[in-house]
Design a protein around this motif. Sequence first.
Motif, PDB file in Angstrom:
ATOM      1  N   ILE A 424       0.834  -1.207   0.000  1.00 18.67           N
ATOM      2  CA  ILE A 424       0.000   0.000   0.000  1.00 18.67           C
ATOM      3  C   ILE A 424       0.873   1.264   0.000  1.00 18.67           C
ATOM      4  O   ILE A 424       0.590   2.229  -0.707  1.00 18.67           O
ATOM      5  CB  ILE A 424      -0.980  -0.001   1.205  1.00 18.67           C
ATOM      6  N   ALA A 425       1.960   1.218   0.762  1.00 17.40           N
ATOM      7  CA  ALA A 425       2.834   2.392   0.843  1.00 17.40           C
ATOM      8  C   ALA A 425       3.440   2.719  -0.527  1.00 17.40           C
ATOM      9  O   ALA A 425       3.509   3.883  -0.929  1.00 17.40           O
ATOM     10  CB  ALA A 425       3.940   2.142   1.871  1.00 17.40           C
ATOM     11  N   VAL A 426       3.863   1.684  -1.223  1.00 17.30           N
ATOM     12  CA  VAL A 426       4.463   1.904  -2.539  1.00 17.30           C
ATOM     13  C   VAL A 426       3.393   2.409  -3.521  1.00 17.30           C
ATOM     14  O   VAL A 426       3.641   3.305  -4.327  1.00 17.30           O
ATOM     15  CB  VAL A 426       5.157   0.616  -3.039  1.00 17.30           C
ATOM     16  N   ALA A 427       2.195   1.850  -3.409  1.00 17.76           N
ATOM     17  CA  ALA A 427       1.093   2.313  -4.273  1.00 17.76           C
ATOM     18  C   ALA A 427       0.841   3.794  -4.033  1.00 17.76           C
ATOM     19  O   ALA A 427       0.626   4.559  -4.977  1.00 17.76           O
ATOM     20  CB  ALA A 427      -0.173   1.515  -3.985  1.00 17.76           C
ATOM     21  N   ALA A 428       0.875   4.204  -2.763  1.00 15.80           N
ATOM     22  CA  ALA A 428       0.599   5.601  -2.421  1.00 15.80           C
ATOM     23  C   ALA A 428       1.636   6.508  -3.075  1.00 15.80           C
ATOM     24  O   ALA A 428       1.294   7.517  -3.704  1.00 15.80           O
ATOM     25  CB  ALA A 428       0.606   5.777  -0.908  1.00 15.80           C
ATOM     26  N   ILE A 429       2.904   6.126  -2.954  1.00 13.21           N
ATOM     27  CA  ILE A 429       3.978   6.950  -3.536  1.00 13.21           C
ATOM     28  C   ILE A 429       3.873   6.993  -5.057  1.00 13.21           C
ATOM     29  O   ILE A 429       3.926   8.057  -5.678  1.00 13.21           O
ATOM     30  CB  ILE A 429       5.367   6.385  -3.146  1.00 13.21           C
ATOM     31  N   LYS A 430       3.706   5.828  -5.655  1.00 13.65           N
ATOM     32  CA  LYS A 430       3.725   5.775  -7.120  1.00 13.65           C
ATOM     33  C   LYS A 430       2.501   6.478  -7.717  1.00 13.65           C
ATOM     34  O   LYS A 430       2.605   7.200  -8.700  1.00 13.65           O
ATOM     35  CB  LYS A 430       3.773   4.322  -7.602  1.00 13.65           C
ATOM     36  N   PHE A 431       1.350   6.245  -7.114  1.00 15.05           N
ATOM     37  CA  PHE A 431       0.142   6.843  -7.684  1.00 15.05           C
ATOM     38  C   PHE A 431       0.181   8.358  -7.564  1.00 15.05           C
ATOM     39  O   PHE A 431      -0.231   9.071  -8.472  1.00 15.05           O
ATOM     40  CB  PHE A 431      -1.112   6.267  -7.020  1.00 15.05           C
ATOM     41  N   GLN A 432       0.685   8.843  -6.437  1.00 16.35           N
ATOM     42  CA  GLN A 432       0.778  10.298  -6.270  1.00 16.35           C
ATOM     43  C   GLN A 432       1.613  10.904  -7.401  1.00 16.35           C
ATOM     44  O   GLN A 432       1.339  11.984  -7.886  1.00 16.35           O
ATOM     45  CB  GLN A 432       1.385  10.640  -4.912  1.00 16.35           C
ATOM     46  N   ASP A 433       2.613  10.164  -7.826  1.00 16.35           N
ATOM     47  CA  ASP A 433       3.456  10.622  -8.921  1.00 16.35           C
ATOM     48  C   ASP A 433       2.735  10.479 -10.263  1.00 16.35           C
ATOM     49  O   ASP A 433       2.634  11.425 -11.042  1.00 16.35           O
ATOM     50  CB  ASP A 433       4.747   9.787  -8.917  1.00 16.35           C
ATOM     51  N   LEU A 434       2.195   9.297 -10.502  1.00 16.91           N
ATOM     52  CA  LEU A 434       1.672   8.975 -11.834  1.00 16.91           C
ATOM     53  C   LEU A 434       0.332   9.628 -12.144  1.00 16.91           C
ATOM     54  O   LEU A 434      -0.082   9.668 -13.302  1.00 16.91           O
ATOM     55  CB  LEU A 434       1.565   7.455 -11.998  1.00 16.91           C
ATOM     56  N   LYS A 435      -0.353  10.134 -11.142  1.00 16.88           N
ATOM     57  CA  LYS A 435      -1.637  10.778 -11.444  1.00 16.88           C
ATOM     58  C   LYS A 435      -1.415  12.162 -12.060  1.00 16.88           C
ATOM     59  O   LYS A 435      -2.319  12.759 -12.603  1.00 16.88           O
ATOM     60  CB  LYS A 435      -2.518  10.852 -10.199  1.00 16.88           C
ATOM     61  N   ASN A 436      -0.204  12.661 -11.969  1.00 15.05           N
ATOM     62  CA  ASN A 436       0.125  13.956 -12.590  1.00 15.05           C
ATOM     63  C   ASN A 436       0.668  13.740 -13.999  1.00 15.05           C
ATOM     64  O   ASN A 436       1.354  12.764 -14.236  1.00 15.05           O
ATOM     65  CB  ASN A 436       1.210  14.658 -11.775  1.00 15.05           C
ATOM     66  N   THR A 437       0.374  14.690 -14.882  1.00 16.86           N
ATOM     67  CA  THR A 437       0.962  14.530 -16.211  1.00 16.86           C
ATOM     68  C   THR A 437       2.481  14.591 -16.063  1.00 16.86           C
ATOM     69  O   THR A 437       2.993  15.259 -15.153  1.00 16.86           O
ATOM     70  CB  THR A 437       0.509  15.636 -17.190  1.00 16.86           C
ATOM     71  N   ILE A 438       3.164  13.894 -16.948  1.00 14.23           N
ATOM     72  CA  ILE A 438       4.618  13.791 -16.831  1.00 14.23           C
ATOM     73  C   ILE A 438       5.278  15.164 -16.818  1.00 14.23           C
ATOM     74  O   ILE A 438       6.134  15.453 -15.993  1.00 14.23           O
ATOM     75  CB  ILE A 438       5.194  12.933 -17.980  1.00 14.23           C
ATOM     76  N   ALA A 439       4.831  16.022 -17.738  1.00 13.20           N
ATOM     77  CA  ALA A 439       5.524  17.303 -17.906  1.00 13.20           C
ATOM     78  C   ALA A 439       5.423  18.199 -16.675  1.00 13.20           C
ATOM     79  O   ALA A 439       6.329  18.979 -16.393  1.00 13.20           O
ATOM     80  CB  ALA A 439       4.963  18.028 -19.123  1.00 13.20           C
ATOM     81  N   SER A 440       4.328  18.054 -15.925  1.00 15.95           N
ATOM     82  CA  SER A 440       4.188  18.967 -14.791  1.00 15.95           C
ATOM     83  C   SER A 440       4.956  18.433 -13.593  1.00 15.95           C
ATOM     84  O   SER A 440       5.027  17.229 -13.367  1.00 15.95           O
ATOM     85  CB  SER A 440       2.718  19.128 -14.437  1.00 15.95           C
ATOM     86  N   GLY A 441       5.516  19.329 -12.826  1.00 17.87           N
ATOM     87  CA  GLY A 441       6.088  18.927 -11.551  1.00 17.87           C
ATOM     88  C   GLY A 441       4.926  18.747 -10.599  1.00 17.87           C
ATOM     89  O   GLY A 441       3.787  19.024 -10.957  1.00 17.87           O
ATOM     90  N   TYR A 442       5.160  18.266  -9.407  1.00  8.39           N
ATOM     91  CA  TYR A 442       4.049  18.207  -8.466  1.00  8.39           C
ATOM     92  C   TYR A 442       4.546  18.376  -7.050  1.00  8.39           C
ATOM     93  O   TYR A 442       5.721  18.195  -6.761  1.00  8.39           O
ATOM     94  CB  TYR A 442       3.253  16.914  -8.632  1.00  8.39           C
ATOM     95  N   VAL A 443       3.612  18.745  -6.205  1.00 13.75           N
ATOM     96  CA  VAL A 443       3.951  18.936  -4.795  1.00 13.75           C
ATOM     97  C   VAL A 443       3.748  17.604  -4.092  1.00 13.75           C
ATOM     98  O   VAL A 443       2.669  17.017  -4.174  1.00 13.75           O
ATOM     99  CB  VAL A 443       3.046  20.022  -4.184  1.00 13.75           C
ATOM    100  N   PHE A 444       4.788  17.100  -3.458  1.00 12.29           N
ATOM    101  CA  PHE A 444       4.632  15.844  -2.739  1.00 12.29           C
ATOM    102  C   PHE A 444       3.850  16.112  -1.474  1.00 12.29           C
ATOM    103  O   PHE A 444       4.299  16.783  -0.560  1.00 12.29           O
ATOM    104  CB  PHE A 444       5.969  15.181  -2.420  1.00 12.29           C
ATOM    105  N   GLU A 445       2.652  15.557  -1.476  1.00 17.13           N
ATOM    106  CA  GLU A 445       1.684  15.856  -0.452  1.00 17.13           C
ATOM    107  C   GLU A 445       1.876  14.816   0.642  1.00 17.13           C
ATOM    108  O   GLU A 445       1.786  13.623   0.391  1.00 17.13           O
ATOM    109  CB  GLU A 445       0.320  15.757  -1.144  1.00 17.13           C
TER     110      GLU A 445
END
Length: 583
Positions: A424-445
């Motif tokens: 679950i922890a890995v899913a949380a990290i990966k999904f938070q990343d992959l739900k954003n379009t590649i080109a945009s940066g994102y804020v690690f929430e």
Amino acid sequence: MNLSFETELNNLLESIFQKLNLETKYANVKASDRPDLSDFQCNGALALAKTLHKNPREIAAMIAENLQNCAGIDSVSVDGPGFINIKLTNQAIAENMDKISADARLGCGLVDDPHREVLDYGGPNVAKEMHVGHLRSGVIGEAIQRIERFVGNEVTSDVHLGDWGTPMGMILAEIICCDGNLDKVESYNIAQITEFYKKANIRCKEDEKARETARKITAALQDGDPVLRKAWEHLRSESVKAVEENYQKLDVHFDLWWGESDAHQTCGEIVALARRLGIAQLDEGAEIIRLEEGNKPKPPVILVKSDGGYTYHTTDLATIKMRVDQLNAQEIVYFTDNRQSLHFEQVFEGAEKLKIAPHVKLQHIVFGTVNGADGKPFKTRDGGVMNLETLIEISKEKVRQSLPKAGEVEGYGAAEIEKLVEQIAVAAIKFQDLKNTIASGYVFELEDFAKFEGKTGPYIQYAVARINSILRKAKAANVCEGNVMLSMPEERVLALKLAQVHNVVMRAHSEKEPSIIADYAYTLAQVFSSFYNVCSIMNAGSEILASSRLRLARLVRDVLILMLYLLGIEAPEVMLKAENKGE
Ligand code: ARG
């Protein structure tokens, strides 16, 4: 088998457009903006009206007339300025669900022209701690690798380890400086090696002489000095072990562990080729390829530095040659953050001038950085760079809070709970990343990313576990899956969502954009929830309806598992949370 309505309707429209002598590039549908009016809409008449100087409604009416009595179409209407609205029959949708449910690929087709591609992601550097910046490249690369394989392309993934540049000379010089020689090198573990690197960095920043020594040692290493080479091999293998461990935790994998060092031999060939082609020029002792052509002059490719060493340009050019010659690559895709854009522009233009990759598509996919709440690159509380291991630990700690303790649930001891926490922890990290379009940066929430609600990895995993629980109950009550029939609007909406899976995967593939899959998985889970709120299985009222709904539920589960798989995320059978909510 491709079981997509979108594709079928596009094909149908194409033949109608041909018959009517209309430009077929406008012959396509999209899911309707007004699901209350229609399932699909074609807006082609509006575009055609401009080129044909005709009334769009007239063109739309002509097309609509031809669609009218086609199989599977319930109604066609022309609305607004010339939108063609298409509604499918319930029977066509139900039959499509039955076919998808019997298909091992859930209705997803393959590409028509499979090709061999090399994916270059990860790219960590020897002796540097892996930090959150390495997360995106690995996580995105792994998802693209899975998507590309799934659609039928032949993929080779390569980590392209940074193991040959000046940092190597810096560490070796630092060890010699501290120990007097390299005798003890083989006793050093990765933590110690990283420490030497940190110290070397400080020393070289302050001291020109130390920089000079590091440069000389790098050159001697690259020249094949056996003592340096042996010491370097140890540094490299310790680093590879650490990198492998980190990426293993994230379920990120590579076929090849080639590094810059593996390209060394071929670097010589690249220089020789440039000379032969007459494009190598001497410039203040360095050997370069000039790139001033076109309207945007670029700094030159540097093949050989004035001290005789090769550069990051040279190793990348040599690596392209190896991938083309040895792996027969037809496409090479690189995933790095935006700071390397110029580097790849130079390398790709250099490759063209050197003619080492004719007809090979070279693509650099640029991603934005992972930021903290302040909008700056994500840091630890004390201001240091967040390393990958710490991040995984933080995520695990969050997840632990949502799960029962060992022994609280029968059959779940410490090991089983810990395995679940990891998934679950890995899913949380990966999904938070992959739900954003590649080109945009994102804020690690850091607050909500591991919650079981909202647009998170655990939410999708939870949706799967919840359906698993429904399926177990149905099995216990002897309810079997059967042909789909659509009795409620929620069933129809769900079925139409399920029928999109082929197009979603194909779009994620052609746009190289995993967020398309993440979005779809999230919406599908939500649509399922709305369906299940009003469409009971156990209390469906009739056996036929219960069987039909069971099939839809099972299909949603399978599609969600496939979507998670393509994102590189596991789907645990249970989540040990109140999965029984609802029924
Ligand atoms: N090692 C590089 C870095 O950390 C990334 C490598 C990307 N791939 C490549 N073929 N240059 O910046």
